[in-house]
Design an enzyme around this catalytic site. Structure first.
Site, PDB file in Angstrom:
ATOM      1  N   TYR A  15       0.838  -1.210   0.000  1.00  0.00           N
ATOM      2  CA  TYR A  15       0.000   0.000   0.000  1.00  0.00           C
ATOM      3  C   TYR A  15       0.870   1.256   0.000  1.00  0.00           C
ATOM      4  O   TYR A  15       1.838   1.338   0.752  1.00  0.00           O
ATOM      5  CB  TYR A  15      -0.881   0.062   1.264  1.00  0.00           C
ATOM      6  CG  TYR A  15      -1.836  -1.086   1.481  1.00  0.00           C
ATOM      7  CD1 TYR A  15      -2.283  -1.880   0.431  1.00  0.00           C
ATOM      8  CD2 TYR A  15      -2.323  -1.354   2.762  1.00  0.00           C
ATOM      9  CE1 TYR A  15      -3.161  -2.917   0.651  1.00  0.00           C
ATOM     10  CE2 TYR A  15      -3.209  -2.394   2.989  1.00  0.00           C
ATOM     11  CZ  TYR A  15      -3.623  -3.181   1.937  1.00  0.00           C
ATOM     12  OH  TYR A  15      -4.498  -4.199   2.172  1.00  0.00           O
ATOM     13  N   GLU A  46     -18.779   1.746  22.177  1.00  0.00           N
ATOM     14  CA  GLU A  46     -19.748   1.869  21.082  1.00  0.00           C
ATOM     15  C   GLU A  46     -20.395   3.253  21.003  1.00  0.00           C
ATOM     16  O   GLU A  46     -21.068   3.562  20.015  1.00  0.00           O
ATOM     17  CB  GLU A  46     -20.811   0.769  21.204  1.00  0.00           C
ATOM     18  CG  GLU A  46     -20.223  -0.617  20.891  1.00  0.00           C
ATOM     19  CD  GLU A  46     -21.124  -1.757  21.342  1.00  0.00           C
ATOM     20  OE1 GLU A  46     -21.772  -1.604  22.419  1.00  0.00           O
ATOM     21  OE2 GLU A  46     -21.189  -2.780  20.645  1.00  0.00           O
TER      22      GLU A  46
END
Ligand code: NI
Length: 404
Positions: free
Chosen positions: A309, A384
């Site tokens: 990458y 979360e």
């Protein structure tokens, strides 16, 4: 199947936040459902089914099978305008989860240990919100659900399959949940943000023989030891000291018995750097050094070099937009973290080479809840509460970029 009935609200500034906060339980549920069914690179079929089912339920047009398991969803606004893409990666890791939570992975040896389950859930929450509020933006939003970020990479094949075309994407944004930052923060940086990630495997070929008769051999271990030392000079002596780079050898294997001179030695490593000017440089330098050392000792070598990458480089203008949206989302300047570069890599870089954009970190650690294990750890989990913050970040970026 989960029935999805959400309230809608007026798209005022406070209304946007209120609507998105109301999505939090649903987005959390999706994240947990995806977490329980982790899938490895290019095998994200159940995850793709899950995404496709939700998009269909909400009437969102989408194309499946883009680079095997990828999905491109298209959400038109109320009138023509720019095209902004949002990217979410979908894949999990070959790690056995050690968390004791009730939503733990149901697949032995496979785990969402990087937060990509959260990325999918945030992108779905964003898609749902935008589909319900098409009057709040012009132009088109493309949501790109990408496979195989952990390698070998799904971004490049998705681009080759036309993910950024029809309509042509003007800019792209994406986020990574980030346990190196506390929940409630956003890490945004213009320019080089994550490092180029390259890998190499090298076999040094000597001539084996009896451990007591070395003069009849070419000792691959002795040659490998000198190679290991010599390549330390690449960063120390060849790279501009004002630039950052890493050459790490993660593997070295040779030999099978105490009295045998090893015929071959194998070493493997990774290279990281931020400046695209160094593309090709490390491979060339490794070849020079290894060939020189081998020649000095009568050994030969094979180098298999994979420039996986390129570096993740953020566009200044789009990053400015993301930063100003982050300030309005976290509501405190200290919550927008400017110094958040990492030598970790990401194939978001291919999208950012193709079109201008910004990749940013969404703080997700919470020490008091014990949610601070590093990414790729078998106990990785995140707060979360970051999920609705992520949705709000994307929605505000859309409404700012596509405001005409
Ligand atoms: Ni990741």
């Amino acid at each position: 199947m989960i029935s999805t009935v959400f309230p809608t609200s007026t798209p005022t500034l406070s209304g946007v936040r209120l609507s998105i906060r109301q999505l939090q339980p649903q987005v959390t549920l999706w994240r947990r459902q995806i977490h329980q069914r982790p899938e490895l690179a290019f095998n994200e079929t159940q995850t793709a089914d899950f995404i496709s089912q939700k998009l269909s339920e909400w009437g969102i047009e989408h194309r499946r099978g883009v680079a095997k398991t990828g999905i491109v969803a298209v959400i038109p606004g109320h009138r023509p305008g720019p095209v902004l893409a949002i990217r979410a990666d979908m894949d999990a890791l070959p790690i056995h989860e050690l968390n004791e939570v009730d939503y733990r992975s149901q697949e032995a040896g496979v785990m969402h240990a990087c937060g990509h389950d959260g990325h999918v859930a945030i992108a779905l929450g964003t898609a749902y919100y935008l589909a319900q509020h098409r009057d709040s933006f012009s132009g088109t939003i493309k949501i790109i659900f990408q496979p195989a970020e952990e390698g070998p990479g799904g971004a490049k094949p998705m681009i080759e399959a036309g993910a950024l075309e029809k309509p042509n994407v003007d800019a792209i944004i994406g986020l990574h949940l980030w346990n190196n930052l506390p929940v409630g923060t956003v890490g945004v940086k213009s320019g080089p943000f994550m490092a180029a990630t390259e890998f190499f495997h090298c076999t040094i070929k000597g001539r084996g023989g009896h451990g007591a008769i070395p003069h009849q051999t070419v000792d691959s271990i002795v040659v490998a030891a000198q190679v290991v030392n010599a390549i330390q000079t690449i960063v120390a002596r060849n790279v501009d000291p004002l630039k950052s780079a890493v050459v790490t050898l993660g593997e070295l294997h040779a030999g099978s018995a105490v009295n045998v001179i090893a015929d071959q030695a194998r070493l493997s490593g990774t290279v990281r750097y931020f400046d695209a000017a160094y593309e090709g440089f490390f491979e060339a330098r490794l070849n020079q050094i290894i060939s020189g050392v081998c020649q000095a000792h009568g050994a030969t070598y094979e180098l298999d070099y994979n420039p996986l990458y390129p570096p993740v480089v953020n566009d200044a203008e789009i990053t400015g937009l993301v930063r100003s949206m982050a300030l309005s989302v976290v509501e405190t300047p200290a919550g927008v973290v400017p110094d958040c570069q990492t030598m970790g890599g990401e194939d978001m870089s291919f999208f950012l080479k193709a079109v201008p954009g910004c990749y940013f970190f969404l703080g997700s650690a919470n020490q008091t809840k014990g949610l601070a294990y590093p990414h790729h750890h078998p106990r990785f989990d995140f707060d979360e509460a970051a999920l609705s913050t992520g949705v709000e970040m994307f929605v505000r970026c859309v409404e700012s970029f596509c405001h005409q």
